[in-house]
Motif scaffolding. Structure first.
Motif, PDB file in Angstrom:
ATOM      1  N   ASN A 210      -6.305   4.759  -4.647  1.00 24.49           N
ATOM      2  CA  ASN A 210      -4.619   4.728  -4.668  1.00 24.49           C
ATOM      3  C   ASN A 210      -3.924   4.143  -5.701  1.00 24.49           C
TER       4      ASN A 210
ATOM      5  N   ALA B 189      -0.068   2.765 -10.446  1.00 25.56           N
ATOM      6  CA  ALA B 189       0.269   3.350  -9.123  1.00 25.56           C
ATOM      7  C   ALA B 189       1.896   2.868  -8.891  1.00 25.56           C
TER       8      ALA B 189
ATOM      9  N   PHE C 245       3.842   2.905  -5.230  1.00 27.32           N
ATOM     10  CA  PHE C 245       3.568   3.498  -3.971  1.00 27.32           C
ATOM     11  C   PHE C 245       4.881   3.823  -3.178  1.00 27.32           C
TER      12      PHE C 245
ATOM     13  N   ARG D 169       2.496  -0.854   0.969  1.00 24.31           N
ATOM     14  CA  ARG D 169       1.523  -0.768  -0.058  1.00 24.31           C
ATOM     15  C   ARG D 169       1.993  -0.904  -1.203  1.00 24.31           C
ATOM     16  N   ARG D 170       3.176  -1.264  -1.489  1.00 22.14           N
ATOM     17  CA  ARG D 170       3.635  -1.461  -2.722  1.00 22.14           C
ATOM     18  C   ARG D 170       3.128  -2.593  -3.612  1.00 22.14           C
TER      19      ARG D 170
ATOM     20  N   ASN E 185       3.945   7.491  -7.749  1.00 26.95           N
ATOM     21  CA  ASN E 185       2.533   8.252  -7.885  1.00 26.95           C
ATOM     22  C   ASN E 185       1.475   7.360  -7.181  1.00 26.95           C
ATOM     23  N   GLU E 186       0.563   7.771  -6.474  1.00 24.84           N
ATOM     24  CA  GLU E 186      -0.348   7.204  -5.742  1.00 24.84           C
ATOM     25  C   GLU E 186      -1.606   7.061  -6.379  1.00 24.84           C
TER      26      GLU E 186
ATOM     27  N   ARG F 157       3.737  12.287  -0.950  1.00 26.23           N
ATOM     28  CA  ARG F 157       3.821  10.871  -1.579  1.00 26.23           C
ATOM     29  C   ARG F 157       4.046  11.085  -2.991  1.00 26.23           C
ATOM     30  N   SER F 158       3.331  11.518  -3.865  1.00 26.65           N
ATOM     31  CA  SER F 158       3.723  11.359  -5.236  1.00 26.65           C
ATOM     32  C   SER F 158       4.863  12.292  -5.761  1.00 26.65           C
TER      33      SER F 158
ATOM     34  N   HIS G 132      -2.296  13.740   0.944  1.00 25.27           N
ATOM     35  CA  HIS G 132      -2.617  13.492  -0.618  1.00 25.27           C
ATOM     36  C   HIS G 132      -3.723  14.556  -1.050  1.00 25.27           C
TER      37      HIS G 132
END
Length: 284
Positions: free
Chosen positions: A80, A92, A94, A99-100, A125-126, A145-146, A174
């Motif tokens: 990711n 990425a 997040f 998770r950032r 985008n992951e 997500r993205s 995902h």
């Protein structure tokens, strides 16, 4: 009766980036698979991760290791953190705050390794969670997500045509839980994970794709890694393994049961470093 010959598959050496689950735990829920009330065996997760790494090494692949960071339990899902094509790195961004900080750790690793063309993205985008690379296209998932704006950023940065695909089932949040690239422009995917329009696009682009079922997908069978011949996938996805074998691939079942508790398996743990040697300066 006329039978179709099964093609002979050839493995090619790959270079992967992985991160050990040193701080792995499930204390929050950002996908339908995560349940903080269920205990996690960190030692077992590490043993499963080491087994996956060792299988890559035994097949002749190279595994680079990203150091884990305390407080970032999902860093084990290294796929990711970035997308790498031709030695160029798109970082990425997040969607979830938990998770950032992983994005920063990945960018720092690439810069320390001497990658010169490293781009910090503007849009969410992951990484390879939602981006998949075939010989002809970049496949890009959206819906959970993205950001769809990240698809234009992806195309502009890599200069390759991007195919946007709409994910519609939150279990397959995902792209790498719904589709896997096998070799060249060959893929395996679960049609029910995509919108009607995206299914039509996939049929047009990949008329000979291996089709998976919901049963395959819920076993995380699409969260797989292929080197052109061998397909490493969760050992519970036995029906999909048989289908892949019928198409000339050599499936290798891997136990990732502890990691699946956080919603990830083989591919989530594996970022592919696609490079041109002249584009990477080895760090001193």
């Amino acid at each position: 009766m006329r039978t179709h010959a099964v093609p002979e598959r050839t493995a090619t050496p790959r270079r992967y980036l992985m991160c050990p689950p040193t701080y792995f735990e499930v204390t929050y829920s950002i996908n339908p698979w995560m349940d903080p009330t269920k205990p996690v065996d960190r030692e077992l997760a590490l043993a499963q991760w080491e087994d996956l790494r060792d299988r890559y090494l035994s097949l002749g692949h190279t595994v680079e290791v990203l150091d884990p960071v305390p407080g970032l339990p999902d860093m084990v899902f290294a796929a990711n953190g970035a997308t790498v094509v031709d030695g160029r790195v798109l970082g990425a961004r997040f969607a979830n705050p938990q998770r950032r900080d992983e994005a920063t750790a990945h960018l720092e690793w690439f810069r320390a390794q001497g990658y010169r063309d490293v781009h910090e993205p503007e849009h969410v985008n992951e990484g390879e969670g939602d981006f998949a690379v075939t010989s002809s296209w970049l496949l890009a998932g959206k819906g959970f997500r993205s950001s769809p704006f990240a698809h234009a950023e992806l195309q502009e940065f890599f200069g390759r045509p991007v195919i946007s695909l709409e994910l519609v089932d939150p279990r397959y949040y995902h792209l790498d839980t719904a589709l896997a690239v096998l070799d060249g422009d060959e893929v395996v995917y679960n049609p029910s994970a995509f919108s009607a329009g995206s299914r039509a696009v996939l049929r047009r682009l990949f008329p000979n794709a291996v089709l998976a079922t919901d049963e395959d997908a819920t076993a995380f069978g699409l969260n797989a890694v292929c080197d052109g011949r061998h397909v490493l996938l969760p050992q519970g996805a036995q029906a999909l393994a048989a289908r892949l074998r019928a198409h000339g691939y050599e499936p290798i079942g891997v136990d990732t049961s502890e990691l699946i508790k956080a919603g990830g398996s083989v591919k989530c743990c594996t970022q592919e470093l696609r490079e041109r040697g002249e584009e990477i300066a080895v760090a001193a």
